[in-house]
Design a protein around this motif. Structure first.
Motif, PDB file in Angstrom:
ATOM      1  N   ASN A  88       0.899  -1.343   0.028  1.00 50.32           N
ATOM      2  CA  ASN A  88       0.074  -0.071  -0.005  1.00 50.32           C
ATOM      3  C   ASN A  88       0.788   1.258  -0.118  1.00 50.32           C
ATOM      4  O   ASN A  88       0.371   2.503  -0.471  1.00 50.32           O
ATOM      5  N   ALA A  89       1.966   1.357   0.569  1.00 50.35           N
ATOM      6  CA  ALA A  89       2.998   2.404   0.679  1.00 50.35           C
ATOM      7  C   ALA A  89       3.277   2.758  -0.560  1.00 50.35           C
ATOM      8  O   ALA A  89       3.745   3.989  -0.952  1.00 50.35           O
ATOM      9  N   ARG A 114      11.427   8.651  -4.860  1.00 48.25           N
ATOM     10  CA  ARG A 114      12.657   7.917  -4.258  1.00 48.25           C
ATOM     11  C   ARG A 114      11.824   6.952  -3.205  1.00 48.25           C
ATOM     12  O   ARG A 114      12.233   5.678  -3.178  1.00 48.25           O
ATOM     13  N   ILE A 115      10.955   7.453  -2.523  1.00 50.23           N
ATOM     14  CA  ILE A 115      10.410   6.767  -1.657  1.00 50.23           C
ATOM     15  C   ILE A 115       9.640   5.713  -2.133  1.00 50.23           C
ATOM     16  O   ILE A 115       9.380   4.814  -1.431  1.00 50.23           O
ATOM     17  N   LEU A 146      -6.316   0.654   4.952  1.00 51.37           N
ATOM     18  CA  LEU A 146      -5.024   1.511   4.708  1.00 51.37           C
ATOM     19  C   LEU A 146      -5.057   2.630   3.669  1.00 51.37           C
ATOM     20  O   LEU A 146      -4.554   3.751   3.732  1.00 51.37           O
ATOM     21  N   TRP A 147      -6.185   2.360   2.780  1.00 50.05           N
ATOM     22  CA  TRP A 147      -6.339   3.576   1.914  1.00 50.05           C
ATOM     23  C   TRP A 147      -7.228   4.551   2.024  1.00 50.05           C
ATOM     24  O   TRP A 147      -7.479   5.524   1.568  1.00 50.05           O
ATOM     25  N   LEU A 163      -1.200  13.105   7.709  1.00 50.36           N
ATOM     26  CA  LEU A 163      -1.736  11.753   7.911  1.00 50.36           C
ATOM     27  C   LEU A 163      -1.071  10.581   7.687  1.00 50.36           C
ATOM     28  O   LEU A 163      -0.741   9.739   8.406  1.00 50.36           O
ATOM     29  N   VAL A 164      -0.453  10.738   6.445  1.00 50.25           N
ATOM     30  CA  VAL A 164       0.113   9.548   5.936  1.00 50.25           C
ATOM     31  C   VAL A 164       1.723   9.252   6.251  1.00 50.25           C
ATOM     32  O   VAL A 164       1.919   8.392   7.244  1.00 50.25           O
TER      33      VAL A 164
END
Length: 271
Positions: A88-89, A114-115, A146-147, A163-164
């Motif tokens: 999910n990330a 990059r993340i 998660l979404w 939040l994320v």
């Protein structure tokens, strides 16, 4: 040449887990090589990214009970849950660039692609552990909450950054050290090493979220920590409570006054 929006949406619409991870890594490589046009032209960003047929997605309250501590089944369940978070990330980072990347400095897009690349690497590492144990991502149900934070913040970059990275990913900084200790106690040095790598990278992910959040607050002459607490109280459906990994959070720019004042109470969500 494909635009930034087109390239990001293509990753979001890739359903297969391994294929999505590969697509995110390829996108970052193309960006670094100058093969992506820095433009928001392209299709609408989907409300939800494509997902593989498995795992079955359940409400958080419907998830199966945890397996016996120390058992192979518990090890697999922990790793599967981690793979789901990392999967999910990938989409969360790509969605951020798809929505706001072309309207921000290029350094912003570079950070978040990059993340996404690092999240894809994390997923591949955990997927490798699952396969070494005779299974794969998708073998167990996973929760579908998660979404929700992405949907709540789809039209507000400040809220998304609050939040994320600064709540959901920061929670990973809190819980990962105990997971490392658990795997080490089981003699699973391979899993512990992967978690140590993830923890080190995630400090940088939270730092990027905090840094860009501060930038936006500076532009609007808003005090950053107070704005963070306001947004979390308004939008976050969970609770922000100890234990906190204060050292890792401080490295990421989240000094204690940012989150301890939230008090651990479950805020009311406002849609």
């Amino acid at each position: 040449m494909q635009t930034l929006r087109e390239a990001c949406v293509a990753v979001l619409l890739t359903a297969g887990a391994d294929a999505k991870a590969d697509a995110a890594r390829a996108l970052f490589a193309r960006w670094q090589a100058g093969g992506i046009r820095f433009s928001a032209e392209g299709p609408d960003v989907p409300d939800r990214p494509a997902r593989p047929a498995r795992p079955e997605l359940l409400p958080p309250g419907a998830m199966p009970k945890r397996k016996r501590a120390g058992s192979p089944a518990m090890r697999f369940a922990l790793l599967h849950a981690l793979a789901h978070i990392e999967f999910n990330a990938i989409d969360l980072a790509i969605d951020l660039v798809a929505r706001w990347g072309a309207g921000m400095p290029r350094a912003f897009t570079n950070d978040w692609l990059r993340i996404a690349d690092e999240e894809a690497q994390h997923f591949a590492l955990v997927q490798g552990l699952l396969r070494a144990g005779g299974g794969t991502y998708g073998d167990l149900p996973a929760h579908d909450g998660l979404w929700e934070a992405a949907q709540l913040t789809a039209h507000d970059l400040e809220a998304r950054l609050a939040l994320v990275p600064q709540v959901l990913e920061a929670r990973g900084l809190d819980v990962t050290p105990a997971m490392i200790e658990r795997f080490e106690a089981m003699g699973d040095e391979a899993a512990a090493a992967v978690l140590k790598r993830i923890l080190a990278d995630e400090i940088g992910h939270v730092e990027a979220g905090n840094r860009w959040f501060r930038e936006l607050c500076a532009e609007s002459v808003t005090e950053a920590s107070g704005r963070f607490r306001q947004l979390v109280t308004q939008l976050f459906r969970g609770s922000v409570k100890p234990p906190f990994n204060d050292s890792a959070r401080r490295q990421a720019g989240l000094t204690t006054e940012w989150y301890t004042a939230l008090g651990g109470a479950a805020p009311v969500s406002k849609r």
